[in-house]
Enzyme design. Structure first.
Site, PDB file in Angstrom:
ATOM      1  N   CYS A  37       0.722  -1.214  -0.003  1.00 20.09           N
ATOM      2  CA  CYS A  37      -0.014   0.066  -0.082  1.00 20.09           C
ATOM      3  C   CYS A  37       0.965   1.273  -0.228  1.00 20.09           C
ATOM      4  O   CYS A  37       1.601   1.493   1.135  1.00 20.09           O
ATOM      5  CB  CYS A  37      -1.054  -0.067   1.295  1.00 20.09           C
ATOM      6  SG  CYS A  37      -1.610   1.478   1.700  1.00 20.09           S
TER       7      CYS A  37
ATOM      8  N   CYS B 130       0.248   3.840   2.660  1.00 17.17           N
ATOM      9  CA  CYS B 130       0.661   3.408   4.189  1.00 17.17           C
ATOM     10  C   CYS B 130       2.234   3.427   4.184  1.00 17.17           C
ATOM     11  O   CYS B 130       2.526   3.833   5.463  1.00 17.17           O
ATOM     12  CB  CYS B 130       0.528   1.548   3.986  1.00 17.17           C
ATOM     13  SG  CYS B 130      -1.273   1.299   3.928  1.00 17.17           S
TER      14      CYS B 130
END
Length: 105
Positions: free
Chosen positions: A30, A33
């Site tokens: 991600c 993230c």
């Protein structure tokens, strides 16, 4: 460095903590993230001894992500006394996370 929290340690580390707990639900693949990760690590260092700051890899640990309705990552949940008191979805500035902790101290 933020603490690595797993499904096996979540109950003890997060729900039974006597301090505020910040949990970053993330995954290695991600992109956003990876932007939040260093911020969470900074918050972890700054609040050492005052709050618990950790990360849950949702690919390896799905139980609590599902329990708390984490559908998008990164999602950062703040707990106090085993209850969610704050939820941030997506990338937020560091101040958002520190303000959430400061409100509980």
């Amino acid at each position: 460095m933020a603490l690595e929290i797993t499904d096996a340690t979540f109950d003890e580390v997060v729900l039974k903590s006597d301090k505020p707990v910040v949990v970053d639900f993330w995954a290695a693949w991600c992109g956003p993230c990876r932007m939040v990760g260093p911020i969470i690590d900074e918050v972890s260092s700054e609040y050492e001894g005052k709050a618990v700051v950790g990360k849950v890899d949702v690919d390896a640990n799905q139980e609590f992500a599902a329990k708390y309705g984490v559908r998008n990552i990164p999602t950062v949940l703040v707990f106090k006394g085993g209850e969610i008191v704050s939820r941030q979805v997506g990338v937020s500035p560091k101040k958002v996370y520190t303000d959430a902790i400061d409100a509980l101290l």
